[in-house]
Design a protein around this motif. Structure first.
Motif, short mmCIF file in Angstrom:
data_model
loop_
_atom_site.label_atom_id
_atom_site.label_comp_id
_atom_site.label_asym_id
_atom_site.label_seq_id
_atom_site.Cartn_x
_atom_site.Cartn_y
_atom_site.Cartn_z
N ILE A 29 -10.74 -9.70 6.68
CA ILE A 29 -9.75 -10.58 7.06
C ILE A 29 -9.16 -10.46 8.33
O ILE A 29 -8.91 -11.43 9.02
CB ILE A 29 -8.58 -10.42 6.05
CG1 ILE A 29 -9.09 -10.87 4.41
CG2 ILE A 29 -7.31 -11.29 6.13
CD1 ILE A 29 -8.26 -10.34 3.32
N ARG A 30 -9.01 -9.10 8.69
CA ARG A 30 -8.35 -8.91 10.16
C ARG A 30 -9.58 -9.46 11.10
O ARG A 30 -9.07 -10.04 12.16
CB ARG A 30 -7.97 -7.43 10.04
CG ARG A 30 -7.38 -7.06 11.47
CD ARG A 30 -6.96 -5.59 11.44
NE ARG A 30 -6.82 -5.02 12.68
CZ ARG A 30 -7.53 -4.40 13.62
NH1 ARG A 30 -8.72 -4.04 13.02
NH2 ARG A 30 -7.20 -3.94 14.68
N GLN B 258 -5.91 -4.54 4.12
CA GLN B 258 -6.63 -4.47 5.48
C GLN B 258 -5.68 -4.52 6.63
O GLN B 258 -6.44 -4.18 7.76
CB GLN B 258 -7.69 -5.46 5.44
CG GLN B 258 -8.70 -5.46 4.40
CD GLN B 258 -9.50 -6.73 4.47
OE1 GLN B 258 -9.96 -7.19 5.57
NE2 GLN B 258 -9.99 -7.26 3.40
N PHE B 259 -4.45 -4.43 6.52
CA PHE B 259 -3.62 -4.64 7.65
C PHE B 259 -2.78 -3.32 7.51
O PHE B 259 -1.78 -3.01 8.36
CB PHE B 259 -2.72 -5.57 7.68
CG PHE B 259 -3.42 -6.80 8.30
CD1 PHE B 259 -3.14 -6.89 9.79
CD2 PHE B 259 -4.00 -7.70 7.88
CE1 PHE B 259 -4.12 -7.84 10.58
CE2 PHE B 259 -4.69 -8.66 8.70
CZ PHE B 259 -4.53 -8.92 9.90
N ASP C 273 1.25 -3.43 13.88
CA ASP C 273 1.15 -4.24 15.00
C ASP C 273 0.78 -5.74 14.93
O ASP C 273 1.06 -6.46 15.19
CB ASP C 273 1.03 -3.55 16.41
CG ASP C 273 2.00 -2.55 16.63
OD1 ASP C 273 3.11 -2.16 16.17
OD2 ASP C 273 1.66 -1.57 17.40
N ASP C 274 -0.64 -5.46 14.38
CA ASP C 274 -1.26 -6.50 14.37
C ASP C 274 -0.94 -7.41 13.20
O ASP C 274 -0.70 -8.56 13.32
CB ASP C 274 -2.95 -6.28 13.78
CG ASP C 274 -3.90 -6.27 14.90
OD1 ASP C 274 -3.41 -6.17 16.28
OD2 ASP C 274 -4.91 -6.09 14.68
N TRP C 275 -0.43 -6.94 12.33
CA TRP C 275 0.35 -7.68 11.09
C TRP C 275 1.39 -8.37 11.58
O TRP C 275 1.78 -9.81 11.28
CB TRP C 275 0.63 -6.71 9.80
CG TRP C 275 1.60 -7.29 8.71
CD1 TRP C 275 2.70 -7.16 8.58
CD2 TRP C 275 0.97 -8.11 7.92
NE1 TRP C 275 3.10 -7.87 7.35
CE2 TRP C 275 2.12 -8.31 7.05
CE3 TRP C 275 -0.31 -8.70 7.63
CZ2 TRP C 275 1.91 -9.26 5.66
CZ3 TRP C 275 -0.40 -9.51 6.69
CH2 TRP C 275 0.70 -10.03 5.39
N TRP D 135 2.29 -15.52 14.85
CA TRP D 135 1.02 -16.68 15.09
C TRP D 135 0.95 -17.70 14.06
O TRP D 135 0.82 -18.82 14.42
CB TRP D 135 -0.17 -15.97 15.23
CG TRP D 135 -1.36 -16.87 15.86
CD1 TRP D 135 -1.17 -17.73 17.16
CD2 TRP D 135 -2.29 -17.34 15.15
NE1 TRP D 135 -2.46 -18.40 16.89
CE2 TRP D 135 -3.27 -18.21 15.99
CE3 TRP D 135 -3.21 -16.80 14.00
CZ2 TRP D 135 -4.32 -18.91 15.52
CZ3 TRP D 135 -4.53 -17.29 13.44
CH2 TRP D 135 -5.10 -18.37 14.17
N PHE D 136 1.29 -17.46 12.71
CA PHE D 136 1.13 -18.30 11.62
C PHE D 136 2.07 -19.37 11.94
O PHE D 136 1.74 -20.63 11.51
CB PHE D 136 1.28 -17.75 10.42
CG PHE D 136 0.20 -16.81 10.00
CD1 PHE D 136 -1.18 -16.98 10.32
CD2 PHE D 136 0.13 -15.86 8.84
CE1 PHE D 136 -2.18 -16.00 10.19
CE2 PHE D 136 -0.73 -15.05 8.42
CZ PHE D 136 -2.10 -15.18 8.96
#
Length: 323
Positions: free
Chosen positions: A57-58, A117-118, A123-125, A131-132
């Motif tokens: 997913i990431r 997966q996050f 930070d990515d999460w 962004w969504f």
């Protein structure tokens, strides 16, 4: 948002199948330059549901995000991106909820792979949650339209008056926590489609293990007579239910996307078999990739009606069985 001189490759629900997406992009003539998948003349247009269920997913989110940021793609919001935002967003006071999407076992099961997966990438999460909000709920390009599940002009026009580009904000997302609110109706209809309650209190348990009292319905059938005429989901209705006549009030409550409307592309519906138009102006591009089906694209150029020969797909490969 769209260059009318450009051609588009519309791509169905990815659900974390990043390697399969790379294979599809390669087959479509895209190649990776500077870390971004690019095509010299075309642009990708993703129909949402990049997250949940799948193994990467990431990776899939980074691939799509980087294409969008580089001007090589657009992506709309799917119900699973909405679910992720709702899971992470506190509900407004007085709604009776703690989160827009409550942390129930059923909801946790749907988002589990994404959260796992996050876990090591907070930070990515946070960056992807922000962004969504950049993902529009619909795109209207004039001769064609894109929405994740269902085009409902009666909801899209007032939504467009509030958010001209279809991109909502946290206030609108929080409003969806109130059942029956305009925001709740928008997300349900555009991202989940139309449905109808099963008769006589019946429930169905689908192949993915979820028990439902409603079934998904077509929003384009012009003269339906029975429940079987309008069902649109992988799980068939029992024969005696499919033969049940629709009442006049049920018929009157059905949405109709007419045959003379612009071409419409949706995902969401877990189709199977050989990809093909539903109607000359309607295509679903979700062919159950994450369930080892197909990841499907439609190569749109200047046509105003769908060409059955322009569907492109890759079969999703199963992992090798242990020896």
């Amino acid at each position: 948002m769209l260059d009318p001189a450009r051609s588009y490759d519309l791509i169905g629900d990815v659900h974390g199948c990043a390697h399969t997406l790379e294979r599809l992009l390669d087959q479509l003539g895209y190649s990776r330059h500077g870390g971004v998948w690019r095509h010299p003349r075309r642009m990708a247009l993703f129909l949402g549901d990049i997250v949940d269920r799948g193994p990467r997913i990431r990776e899939a989110l980074h691939l799509v995000h980087d294409m969008v940021e580089a001007g090589q793609a657009l992506c709309i919001m799917g119900n699973h991106e909405f679910n992720v935002l709702g899971w992470a967003t506190p509900a407004p006071p007085g709604s009776g909820r703690r989160h827009v999407r409550e942390h129930t076992p059923r909801h946790e099961r749907l988002i589990r792979e994404t959260l796992q997966q996050f876990e090591a990438h907070p930070d990515d999460w946070r960056a992807f949650l922000d962004w969504f909000y950049e993902l529009p709920l619909f795109i209207d390009a004039g001769r064609f339209r894109v929405v994740h599940a269902c085009w409902d002009t009666g909801l899209i026009e007032p939504l467009r008056a509030l958010y001209a580009d279809g991109r909502i904000d946290e206030h609108f997302l929080q409003a969806a926590a109130v059942p029956g609110s305009f925001a709740c109706q928008v997300f349900d209809r555009l991202l989940r489609g139309t449905d109808m309650r099963l008769p006589h209190g019946l429930t169905l348990t689908s192949d993915d293990g979820f028990t439902r009292a409603f079934f998904r319905t077509k929003f384009w059938e012009e003269n339906p007579q029975t429940y079987g005429d309008i069902v649109f989901q992988p799980d068939a209705l029992p024969d005696h239910v499919a033969r049940t006549p629709l009442s006049e009030s049920e018929k009157a409550g059905l949405l109709l996307y007419g045959p003379k409307e612009p071409m419409l592309f949706v995902g969401h519906y877990w189709r199977s078999g050989k990809p093909a138009p539903i109607r000359p102006n309607l295509a679903c591009l979700d062919y159950s990739a994450v369930m080892y089906g197909k990841l499907v694209a439609y190569r749109l150029d200047q046509e105003t009606r769908l060409d059955p020969g322009k569907f492109v797909w890759v079969e999703v490969e199963r992992p090798e069985a242990p020896k």
